[in-house]
Write a protein that holds these residues in place. Structure first.
Motif, PDB file in Angstrom:
ATOM      1  N   ARG B  28      23.528   0.484  32.612  1.00 37.14           N
ATOM      2  CA  ARG B  28      22.379  -0.379  32.563  1.00 37.14           C
ATOM      3  C   ARG B  28      22.158  -1.379  33.569  1.00 37.14           C
ATOM      4  O   ARG B  28      21.185  -1.523  34.104  1.00 37.14           O
ATOM      5  N   ASP B 131      22.203   9.908  30.511  1.00 38.38           N
ATOM      6  CA  ASP B 131      21.599   9.266  32.005  1.00 38.38           C
ATOM      7  C   ASP B 131      22.502  10.116  33.016  1.00 38.38           C
ATOM      8  O   ASP B 131      22.997   9.832  33.926  1.00 38.38           O
ATOM      9  N   SER B 141      12.311   5.233  35.624  1.00 41.44           N
ATOM     10  CA  SER B 141      13.297   5.904  34.915  1.00 41.44           C
ATOM     11  C   SER B 141      14.355   4.631  34.817  1.00 41.44           C
ATOM     12  O   SER B 141      15.022   4.399  33.858  1.00 41.44           O
ATOM     13  N   ASN B 144      13.893   2.134  32.376  1.00 42.90           N
ATOM     14  CA  ASN B 144      14.157   2.530  31.010  1.00 42.90           C
ATOM     15  C   ASN B 144      15.566   2.487  30.718  1.00 42.90           C
ATOM     16  O   ASN B 144      15.953   2.031  29.732  1.00 42.90           O
ATOM     17  N   THR B 145      16.351   3.029  31.733  1.00 38.22           N
ATOM     18  CA  THR B 145      17.617   3.047  31.453  1.00 38.22           C
ATOM     19  C   THR B 145      18.191   1.619  31.269  1.00 38.22           C
ATOM     20  O   THR B 145      19.262   1.596  30.349  1.00 38.22           O
ATOM     21  N   ALA B 148      17.915   0.838  27.707  1.00 36.70           N
ATOM     22  CA  ALA B 148      18.029   1.713  27.045  1.00 36.70           C
ATOM     23  C   ALA B 148      18.768   1.411  25.802  1.00 36.70           C
ATOM     24  O   ALA B 148      19.719   1.028  25.668  1.00 36.70           O
ATOM     25  N   GLN B 182       9.910   0.894  25.581  1.00 36.97           N
ATOM     26  CA  GLN B 182      10.703   1.799  26.227  1.00 36.97           C
ATOM     27  C   GLN B 182      11.881   2.720  25.557  1.00 36.97           C
ATOM     28  O   GLN B 182      12.606   2.566  25.648  1.00 36.97           O
ATOM     29  N   ARG B 184      13.857   5.891  24.821  1.00 38.06           N
ATOM     30  CA  ARG B 184      14.951   6.474  25.481  1.00 38.06           C
ATOM     31  C   ARG B 184      15.251   7.692  24.654  1.00 38.06           C
ATOM     32  O   ARG B 184      16.007   7.451  23.602  1.00 38.06           O
ATOM     33  N   SER B 213       8.749   5.840  28.791  1.00 38.88           N
ATOM     34  CA  SER B 213       9.376   6.576  28.131  1.00 38.88           C
ATOM     35  C   SER B 213      10.433   7.466  29.055  1.00 38.88           C
ATOM     36  O   SER B 213       9.771   8.186  29.944  1.00 38.88           O
ATOM     37  N   VAL B 214      11.458   7.486  28.664  1.00 38.10           N
ATOM     38  CA  VAL B 214      12.356   8.643  29.491  1.00 38.10           C
ATOM     39  C   VAL B 214      13.032   9.357  28.373  1.00 38.10           C
ATOM     40  O   VAL B 214      13.747   9.264  27.539  1.00 38.10           O
ATOM     41  N   THR B 215      12.982  10.876  28.531  1.00 38.46           N
ATOM     42  CA  THR B 215      13.610  11.785  27.731  1.00 38.46           C
ATOM     43  C   THR B 215      14.488  12.778  28.569  1.00 38.46           C
ATOM     44  O   THR B 215      13.945  13.318  29.485  1.00 38.46           O
TER      45      THR B 215
END
Lengths: 481, 438, 245
Positions: B28, B131, B141, B144-145, B148, B182, B184, B213-215
């Motif tokens: 992070r 990650d 991204s 977002n991390t 997360a 956000q 994750r 959003s991160v997927t």
């Protein structure tokens, strides 16, 4: 009846030397480096009027503020612009006294292309003593052309003799600060061609290479301006299939075409600058800005065969401003060994019922990188705009790369845009099939490459097409082991 | 204070709330540094040439929702699939809603990331996958991390074929004047397993919502994934969806993206092929109006031989809407026998709408079949005449043909209730009476 | 003309032909039959010089010369012609242009002058007529978008143009309807004379009704297991290949 290349050749053989259109300036090469003073000196040397000097200075100011672009898919060591000499005498001394002193590899290539001994001498930089002197040719033609009211001369001469035309059109299609290289060219352009076709006149001959050989010494920052007045027609050939060994590493030419209402300009280029050796050493950087503007019912057609240069950065474009205007781009780009090419076109649809066609054929071999980069833009008022684009790549081996970056931007609902791209290779089975019919592998490759490039080769004027075909063959020699 | 600055300065407060000793936390802090350096992308970035975030990030977003809102099922039941049994993971304003959700730990894990990040039994999977696939040059991204914490966690072990689809819903209730979310998500599908997932982002408010959003999805050998994204949000909502799919050999991963709503929707869909004989399929339908913008950026990295990828994106634009498609296919020099196909077809219904399309091929291998096609055009005039000759008025005939244009993308949707729902949305958008066609 | 002696051939290390012996004299027509996978097409490819096939043992003697190591085009120059089972498509090259290149390459290899264009055109017209080929067809790209029948007819057309000594027709009958088959067979018969030879590779007896073979050989698991005259083909048609095994 149209004046043919054959007749031109005949005339060449019989005509004696007359006055050339290149103004003689006996001067040495300028010191290296670029500043305002150099720009002023260039203008002075050429006895240019003040407006032209000012125009150059404006371009220079803009250039100083700009940065060399790096978005193209090419990697090279950026030239040091302060280490270049921006002016050299247009008639340099012959480098060699006879063909015996010229690199035999080069002569072999000339033979393959079927280039006459005299032409060979000219191209290789050997002193030419008799007959084949394009200066005289140009003069001969000038007579024929001037009867029709066609002006065809060097841009330096045009600045002096036809200032009203130059002033009206220069920089209107490609403004001085359009891009880094065009700004540089605008500041320091050495010479180039100027062509004006009056209203309703069809230029009776291809304005061709033969004239241009004469201008070999002015190649580095060439400036070309072609104006086709209402309902006129001209076909212009640029370049040469013969490999041009040039001492100048950087070439930044600017070509502007203006097709007024109902006019048609066909502009064909064969570019074969020294691409560097097999290990990627040396070679010309070719950073060219070419653009044409089409007024109502007019047409501009670009055809190019690019086989040379170490790095090519070139996007001949059309601004389809007038209603019913047509833009075309036909291109073959061959890269071999360590060559890099980033080339394509922009078609800007502004007028109603405008049409554009893009056919791009990229052939990559060796360790080269070949990119197509194009833009098709349809503005909101461009009703019924049509575009068809086709970008095909042919790869030979897996050490090279083929890239396509087609940008498509449409803002009008009646637009119809089609884009197709494909990538293929020369199949073992295709080669075996040819072998079985008795065709050796090199010939088989040439045959397949020619088939692949056909749609573009067909667009070239006849004699040029034959030479270009041979050129493709030679460029790819030894690319498949 | 700009949103970027606000995010960076909120990180300290965020740290009070989480376990800063966990190994995830160093990821992070590293990601935050990256974001701090890059900031939000601008139009100067080639990848954002046609899409400006300016109008989105100008809002004063709340970064962490303070209060939890409770939603009544009957008010949101329309957003769930009808007549279809599903696992459900529901978030409201970024918080997990256990009442609306139906998770599972029965030989599989369908639950939430906050649990997976903190509980030791998940640590092995987390350290192996979490990650590991994101683009570290992508500032969205990265941010977002940095934050997360919550989202979907799915782990399907070997040979498990999931009995029913997983529905993931992200609701925004309007509890804040402007809210940034956000989520994750981490989805791990082991060898031979099969999963279907449907993801929806839905705002229930007129307040501005910005979801980033991160997927990350990992599809094991021979595994099969079907992923459906429903983007039919309100006009004040914007979504940036960054999806990274890593595939092992013989696997199949299909993503359908249905983009009908929202102010600004950006899909960054990235595929990484890590083995041979992989199939990657992307399909999309975009139908937008007014000032909406939908931007599809796809990337397929063909790094191994004998793989395929198929892309088929259709767009219909009216009002002052803007569509962007950028499909990049990279074929590595060892990826011989790659078969990559890409098609992007668009219809503009209005002169104020715009489409920018850039299909992009970068090919380094010679024995490959790659093609892309892009069209921008109108409806087939012959077909239109035929319909009208049969007595169908021009307007209906046009709508019908437009519907047909979009509809063929739906053929590959395997969940019947989902298919009819999407059909219905398309029909509503285009003013078509479906009659018996539902 | 052709003498194959104990020929063994492998593809990617896998043996396909296991000791083929075959003698073909000028003026003869040989048919090679056999079930799928028996090595028929391998044999034709090897004679033509396809480098994907490795000769592990044995020799191919053609006109008293060992050609086992020669390149495909060298064999073509010597008069060996293969009508491909699956003719390859070459976009952008017209049939005419292709045949011109092929003929001139062959002439050049034999130290002869190129064929003048007018003679070439005359010959093209003549042979096209023989095979009932439309002149439009000649200006199309080589095999691109051709139907199965058109491709096969084009192969025989090329054979007619190149006038080989030894022609190997690999499954030339497949994909042909009965009318096309007759035209192709008629073409082959007309081209046949006492100085050249033909090897027909086929799965079915059908073609042999139109081109009568002097010898029929049955190939099975990479070996010629039975040889005879045209009656052998009839027997095969009736009893199937199992009868041989």
């Amino acid at each position: 009846m149209a004046y043919t290349e054959e007749e031109l050749k005949k005339e060449l053989e019989t005509k004696e030397y007359e006055y050339g259109f290149v103004t003689e300036i006996d001067s040495d090469t300028f010191p290296v480096g670029l500043d305002e003073e150099i720009v002023i000196s260039i203008s002075k040397r050429k006895s240019e009027p003040k407006w032209m000097t000012d125009w150059r200075l404006k371009a220079f100011k803009a250039w100083k503020e700009m940065e060399e672009p790096d978005w193209a898919n090419v990697k090279y060591e950026k030239p040091d612009f302060q280490k270049i000499s921006y002016y050299s005498a247009p008639k340099g001394k012959a480098k060699y006294d006879s063909l015996d002193e010229v690199d035999p590899e080069l002569l072999k290539t000339f033979d393959k292309l079927g280039i006459s001994i005299n032409e060979q001498k000219k191209l290789a930089g050997v002193a030419v003593d008799i007959v084949m002197d394009s200066v005289s040719v140009a003069t001969t033609f000038k007579d024929t052309l001037s009867k029709k009211g066609i002006i065809f001369c060097s841009i330096s001469e045009a600045i002096k003799e036809h200032p009203e035309l130059v002033k009206k059109y220069i920089g209107t299609v490609i403004p001085q600060k359009d891009n880094y290289y065009s700004a540089l060219n605008s500041a320091v352009f050495s010479d180039g061609s100027f062509c004006y076709i009056p209203k309703g006149v069809r230029c009776p001959m291809e304005l061709s290479t033969y004239f241009r050989i004469n201008q070999a010494g002015t190649g580095q920052f060439e400036r070309t301006l072609v104006i086709a007045d209402k309902d006129s027609y001209v076909s212009y050939l640029e370049g040469c299939t013969a490999p041009s060994r040039d001492e100048n590493q950087l070439h930044a030419a600017v070509v502007e075409l203006i097709a007024l209402d109902g006019a048609e300009i066909k502009y064909s280029t064969v570019q074969n600058w020294f691409p560097g050796n097999k290990n990627g050493k040396g070679g010309v950087y070719n950073f060219v800005t070419k653009r044409g503007i089409c007024h109502t019912n007019s047409k501009i057609s670009w055809t190019q065969v690019e086989t040379g240069s170490a790095v090519t950065w070139k996007y001949p474009s059309c601004i389809l401003k007038g209603d019913n205007s047509i833009g075309e781009f036909y291109s073959i780009a061959v890269t071999n060994n360590y060559q890099q090419a980033d080339t394509g076109t922009k078609m800007i649809h502004i007028g109603k019922n405008t049409k554009s066609t893009i056919i791009s054929k990229g052939i990559s071999a060796g360790k080269s990188q070949n990119s197509y980069r194009g833009l098709v833009q349809v503005n909101s008022r461009a009703e019924n705009a049509r575009n068809f684009s086709q970008c095909d790549s042919l790869l030979m081996g897996n050490k090279c790369g083929a890239h396509t970056f087609p940008y498509i931007e449409a803002k009008n609902k009646s637009a119809m845009i089609e884009h197709e791209a494909s990538t293929s290779k020369i199949g073992e089975d295709q080669i075996f099939y040819c072998n079985q019919r008795g065709i050796d592998t090199e010939k088989a490759i040439a045959l397949i490459v020619n088939g692949f490039s056909k749609e573009v080769l067909n667009k070239l004027p006849m004699e040029f097409a034959v030479e270009a075909q041979k050129l493709l063959e030679i460029s790819l020699e030894g690319s498949v082991g | 204070m700009s949103l970027a600055e606000k995010l960076v300065s909120s990180f300290l407060a965020f740290e009070l709330d989480i376990d800063i000793q966990s190994p995830v936390h160093s990821k992070r802090t590293k990601a935050l540094k990256g974001f701090e350096k890059l900031g939000f992308p601008t139009k100067k970035d080639e990848a954002w040439k046609y899409t400006s975030l300016k109008s989105v990030i100008k809002e004063d977003f709340t970064i962490f929702s303070k209060k939890k809102n409770v939603l009544d099922f009957k008010n949101v039941k329309n957003y769930f699939l009808d007549n279809t049994e599903t696992y459900k993971i529901v978030f409201v304003d970024g918080f997990f809603d256990p009442f609306l959700s139906q998770t599972s730990h029965d030989g599989i894990d369908i639950c939430i990331l906050s649990a997976a990040l903190t509980k030791p039994i998940y640590s092995k999977i987390i350290s192996k996958y979490f990650d590991t696939s994101i683009n570290t040059n992508d500032s969205l991204s990265l941010v977002n991390t940095a934050f997360a914490k919550e989202g979907v966690y799915v782990h399907i072990p070997k040979n498990k074929i999931l009995d029913k689809p997983i529905e993931v819903l992200h609701f925004a209730s309007g509890n804040e004047a402007a809210l940034m979310l956000q989520p994750r998500n981490l989805i791990v599908i082991e060898e031979n397993a099969q999963v279907e997932i449907i993801e929806t982002h839905q705002s229930l408010t007129k307040n501005p919502i910005f979801t980033n959003s991160v997927t990350e999805i990992f599809v094991g050998q021979n595994a099969h994934l079907d992923y459906y994204k429903i983007q039919n949000d309100r006009l004040m909502s914007s979504l940036i969806d960054n999806t990274y799919i890593s595939q092992e050999k013989n696997s199949t991963a299909k993503v359908h993206t249905f983009s009908f709503g929202g102010k600004l929707t950006r899909n960054n869909l990235n595929y990484f092929q890590k083995g041979s004989y992989i199939n990657s399929t992307m399909k999309g339908i975009t139908i937008i109006d007014e000032n909406q913008l939908v931007d599809h950026h796809t990337l397929v990295d063909h790094a191994k031989p004998n793989c395929e990828s198929h892309q088929d994106y259709k767009g219909i634009y009216s009002g002052k809407s803007t569509g962007v498609f950028n499909g990049k296919i990279v074929v590595d020099k060892i990826a011989q026998k790659t078969n990559a196909f890409q098609q992007n077809n668009n219809i503009l219904l209005n002169d104020k709408s715009t489409i920018n399309s850039k299909p992009q091929l970068e090919i380094f291998a010679d024995d490959v079949k790659c093609s892309h096609g892009c069209t921008i055009g109108q409806l087939d005039q012959d077909a239109l005449f035929y319909l009208r000759a049969r007595g169908i008025p021009k307007k209906e005939a046009k709508a019908l043909l437009t519907f047909a244009f979009a509809n063929n993308v739906l053929e590959s949707v395997n969940i019947p209730s989902l298919k009819s729902r999407i059909k219905k949305i398309i029909a509503d958008k285009l003013g078509v009476d479906l009659g018996f066609d539902l | 003309m052709l003498s194959i002696d104990n020929l063994h051939v492998s593809v990617e290390g896998k043996p396909i032909l296991n000791g083929i012996n075959l003698d073909v004299r000028a003026g003869e027509v040989h048919a090679i039959m056999g079930p799928n996978g028996s090595g028929k097409s391998t044999l034709s490819s090897v004679i033509a010089g396809n480098e994907d096939y490795e000769v592990t043992k044995g020799d191919i003697i053609y006109k008293n010369e060992n050609i086992t190591e020669l390149a495909a085009e060298e064999r073509a120059h010597k008069g060996i012609f293969l009508s491909f089972q699956y003719p390859v498509e070459i976009p952008g090259i017209t049939v005419t242009n292709f045949i011109k290149t092929a003929i001139n390459s062959n002439l050049k290899a034999r130290n002869e002058n190129e064929m003048p264009a007018n003679i070439m055109l005359k010959k093209i017209r003549e042979k096209a007529e023989l095979l009932d080929i439309d002149s439009k067809f000649l200006s199309r790209s080589l095999n691109e978008g051709f139907s199965g029948g058109e491709k096969k007819r084009n192969e025989i057309f090329q054979m007619a143009m190149l006038e080989p000594s030894l022609s190997i027709l690999d499954e030339t009958d497949s994909g042909l309807d009965i009318d096309a088959l007759k035209i192709v067979a008629n073409g082959v018969n007309k081209l046949k004379n006492k100085n050249n030879a033909v090897i027909l590779i086929t799965h079915y007896q059908r073609l042999l009704d139109y081109i009568i073979p002097d010898y029929v050989h049955v190939l099975h698991e990479g070996k010629i297991v039975k040889s005879g005259d045209k009656n052998l083909a009839h027997q095969l048609e009736e009893k199937g290949y199992d009868w041989i095994k």
